[in-house]
Design an enzyme around this catalytic site. Structure first.
Site, short mmCIF file in Angstrom:
data_model
loop_
_atom_site.label_atom_id
_atom_site.label_comp_id
_atom_site.label_asym_id
_atom_site.label_seq_id
_atom_site.Cartn_x
_atom_site.Cartn_y
_atom_site.Cartn_z
N ARG A 147 0.83 -1.23 0.00
CA ARG A 147 0.00 0.00 0.00
C ARG A 147 0.85 1.26 0.00
O ARG A 147 0.42 2.32 0.44
CB ARG A 147 -0.97 0.04 1.18
N GLU A 168 13.00 18.18 -24.54
CA GLU A 168 12.15 18.57 -23.40
C GLU A 168 12.71 19.82 -22.71
O GLU A 168 11.95 20.59 -22.12
CB GLU A 168 12.02 17.41 -22.39
N ASN A 190 2.67 20.09 -21.55
CA ASN A 190 2.34 19.26 -22.71
C ASN A 190 2.51 20.00 -24.03
O ASN A 190 2.06 19.52 -25.07
CB ASN A 190 0.90 18.75 -22.60
N GLU A 245 -2.22 18.58 -11.83
CA GLU A 245 -2.73 19.05 -13.12
C GLU A 245 -4.20 19.42 -13.06
O GLU A 245 -5.00 19.05 -13.91
CB GLU A 245 -2.50 17.95 -14.18
N HIS A 298 2.15 13.14 -29.62
CA HIS A 298 1.57 11.81 -29.35
C HIS A 298 0.89 11.24 -30.58
O HIS A 298 0.93 10.03 -30.82
CB HIS A 298 0.56 11.89 -28.20
N LYS A 313 10.45 23.02 -13.94
CA LYS A 313 9.41 22.01 -13.75
C LYS A 313 9.00 21.95 -12.29
O LYS A 313 7.81 21.79 -11.97
CB LYS A 313 9.88 20.63 -14.24
N ARG A 315 0.13 22.92 -14.99
CA ARG A 315 0.95 21.75 -15.31
C ARG A 315 0.67 21.27 -16.73
O ARG A 315 1.55 20.71 -17.39
CB ARG A 315 0.73 20.63 -14.28
N LYS A 327 4.71 11.85 -11.27
CA LYS A 327 3.83 11.02 -12.11
C LYS A 327 4.51 9.68 -12.31
O LYS A 327 5.65 9.62 -12.78
CB LYS A 327 3.59 11.68 -13.47
N HIS A 352 3.06 18.08 -27.18
CA HIS A 352 2.76 16.69 -26.87
C HIS A 352 1.47 16.19 -27.52
O HIS A 352 1.35 15.00 -27.78
CB HIS A 352 2.71 16.46 -25.36
N HIS A 406 10.19 9.58 -28.31
CA HIS A 406 9.27 10.54 -27.70
C HIS A 406 9.77 11.99 -27.84
O HIS A 406 9.04 12.87 -28.28
CB HIS A 406 9.03 10.17 -26.23
N1 LIG Z 1 6.60 10.50 -15.27
C1 LIG Z 1 6.70 11.52 -16.08
O1 LIG Z 1 6.40 12.66 -15.71
C2 LIG Z 1 7.21 11.29 -17.47
C3 LIG Z 1 7.56 12.39 -18.26
C4 LIG Z 1 8.09 12.15 -19.52
C5 LIG Z 1 8.27 10.86 -19.97
N2 LIG Z 1 7.92 9.80 -19.16
C6 LIG Z 1 8.11 8.42 -19.61
O2 LIG Z 1 9.52 8.21 -19.75
C7 LIG Z 1 9.72 7.14 -20.67
C8 LIG Z 1 10.84 7.49 -21.60
O3 LIG Z 1 12.01 7.70 -20.84
P1 LIG Z 1 13.44 7.61 -21.54
O4 LIG Z 1 13.45 8.42 -22.76
O5 LIG Z 1 14.42 7.86 -20.47
O6 LIG Z 1 13.48 6.10 -22.05
P2 LIG Z 1 14.14 4.77 -21.44
O7 LIG Z 1 13.99 4.69 -19.99
O8 LIG Z 1 13.61 3.66 -22.27
O9 LIG Z 1 15.69 4.98 -21.77
C9 LIG Z 1 16.09 5.07 -23.12
C10 LIG Z 1 17.19 4.04 -23.44
O10 LIG Z 1 18.41 4.50 -22.90
C11 LIG Z 1 19.00 3.52 -22.05
N3 LIG Z 1 19.71 4.27 -21.02
C12 LIG Z 1 19.18 5.10 -20.09
N4 LIG Z 1 20.16 5.72 -19.41
C13 LIG Z 1 21.34 5.28 -19.92
C14 LIG Z 1 22.71 5.58 -19.67
N5 LIG Z 1 23.06 6.52 -18.77
N6 LIG Z 1 23.64 4.93 -20.36
C15 LIG Z 1 23.30 4.02 -21.31
N7 LIG Z 1 22.02 3.72 -21.63
C16 LIG Z 1 21.06 4.35 -20.94
C17 LIG Z 1 17.85 2.68 -21.57
O11 LIG Z 1 18.25 1.39 -21.22
C18 LIG Z 1 16.95 2.67 -22.81
O12 LIG Z 1 17.39 1.69 -23.71
C19 LIG Z 1 8.40 6.91 -21.37
O13 LIG Z 1 7.83 5.71 -20.90
C20 LIG Z 1 7.57 8.11 -20.96
O14 LIG Z 1 6.19 7.80 -20.90
C21 LIG Z 1 7.40 10.01 -17.94
ZN LIG Z 2 7.46 14.49 -22.94
#
Ligand SMILES: NC(=O)c1ccc[n+]([C@@H]2O[C@H](COP(=O)([O-])OP(=O)(O)OC[C@H]3O[C@@H](n4cnc5c(N)ncnc54)[C@H](O)[C@@H]3O)[C@@H](O)[C@H]2O)c1
Ligand SMILES: [Zn+2]
Length: 364
Positions: free
Chosen positions: A119, A183, A244, A235, A251, A225, A240, A141, A247, A265
């Protein structure tokens, strides 16, 4: 080292930013390690590149890694079940801290697992991708994807601490660095014209990983941020939602390209920002000069900036149909983030999707 506090009453926390911070991880995480141990969630790429550095930095703390497959597929019901089962097998307790050590996938997955296991227990973010350092690790998030769409299941769950060590980006693929950079630029376009002007001079130094430029850009985006999240944690007020920018268009492009490596992304966000500016120009809201600066900036950064370059066979109507399913919809309308200029984004709920479809047909 720079400290940015996110002031959210009893959910307040610090974000520490500094090159080489990982080497001092034990000092910062020691007080959170219950009975001298920490449960670490990471992915295979990150763990093989940086797990040794984290373990060395943790010193005498007993680090128990739970390593998932890299990629968006891990952010699924099955991925969540596996992480939660492994946490339970380790005897996780409510007072334990789970450490999310990876990109946004690991952060969202481990954060959500920590929101629901027993929980709810506490967690720490050590983001390793640029996208995670400037965006997903801050703001609470967390979640996973569902068959109906991305990020549709989750929780608002703030971390106890965020450790950002920009030197971790040295092992990250250059394309992923550029995607994360989008971003940062997005944030400047929303509400910080001065930052955008600075990025126009320094983006290449940031992308090359020059420590002072990279640290300054990351800190600016994170501080921005953090202020937005303090103002509108869940949001509800609309502020907040400004995050987007790019986005809704982005998307739709991700959906059209199957959320694949064809368009990351951040790449979709870059193109989405260009489209949001161009659409704002068409509606008489923004000057063509500002839109041209935005396009030139993403082009210089090596990010996609022209919709025609994607070679999509789809039509504007198909892209607009994806937007009709956007979860940011409220009262049956898709909210668009439009701009009056660089640094002047606002929420517009009066946009007719038919107009968007016609605009996209001209851009495709
Ligand atoms: N929670 C939020 O507010 C929020 C905001 C934006 C995006 N997101 C989410 O984030 C995700 C995308 O995140 P991302 O772009 O980091 O993708 P990811 O976590 O898939 O990382 C991208 C790639 O880089 C590799 N990697 C990461 N750090 C590394 C490093 N230092 N050295 C070598 N390889 C490395 C990972 O293994 C992966 O293959 C999506 O699922 C998206 O929905 C969440
Ligand atoms: Zn984004």
């Amino acid at each position: 080292m720079e400290t940015i506090n996110v002031a959210l009453g009893e959910r307040s926390y610090d974000i520490l930013i500094g090159e080489g911070l990982l080497e001092d991880a034990g000092e910062h995480l020691g007080p959170l390690a219950k009975n001298g141990r920490l449960l670490i969630v990471s992915d295979e790429n990150v763990w093989s590149a940086l797990g040794g550095r984290l373990q060395a930095g943790l010193g005498g703390i007993d680090a128990r890694p739970i390593v998932v497959a890299p990629g968006e597929e891990s952010k699924s019901w099955a991925g969540l079940e596996s992480v939660v089962d492994r946490l339970l097998a380790e005897g996780v307790e409510r007072t334990d801290h789970i450490v999310a050590f990876g990109g946004g996938v690991v952060g969202d997955l481990a954060g959500f697992a920590s929101a629901i296991v027993n929980r709810g227990c506490r967690f720490v973010q050590i983001p390793t991708s640029l996208l995670a350092q400037v965006d997903s690790s801050v703001g609470g998030k967390t979640g996973i994807n569902a068959a109906a769409g991305k990020n549709l299941v989750g929780a608002f769950h703030q971390p106890s601490l965020v450790l950002i060590d920009p030197s971790l980006l040295d092992t990250l693929d250059a394309r992923q660095v550029r995607a994360g950079y989008a971003e940062i630029a997005k944030f400047a376009l929303i509400e910080d014209a001065d930052l955008f002007g600075w990025l126009e001079q320094n983006s290449l130094a940031v992308l090359r990983g020059e420590p002072s430029a990279r640290g300054r850009a990351i800190a600016a985006a994170v501080a921005g941020k953090a202020r937005v999240v303090e103002d509108d944690e869940r949001e509800t007020s609309g502020r907040r939602a400004l995050l987007n920018l790019g986005h809704t268009f982005g998307h739709a492009l991700e959906a059209e390209t199957g959320f694949s490596d064809r368009l990351l992304h951040g790449e979709a966000v870059a193109l989405g920002c260009v489209l949001a500016f161009d659409f704002s120009v068409e509606r008489g809201l923004c000057s063509a000069e500002d839109a041209a600066r935005v396009r030139a900036h993403f082009e210089a950064a090596g990010l996609p900036f022209a919709l025609s370059s994607l070679g999509l066979n789809g039509s504007g109507a198909r892209l607009a149909a994806h937007m009709a399913h956007d979860k940011k919809r409220a009262d049956g309308r898709t909210a668009f983030i439009l701009v009056r200029g660089i640094g002047e984004a606002f929420v517009d709920k009066s946009v007719d999707l038919a107009n968007v479809a016609a605009f996209l047909d001209r851009a495709l």
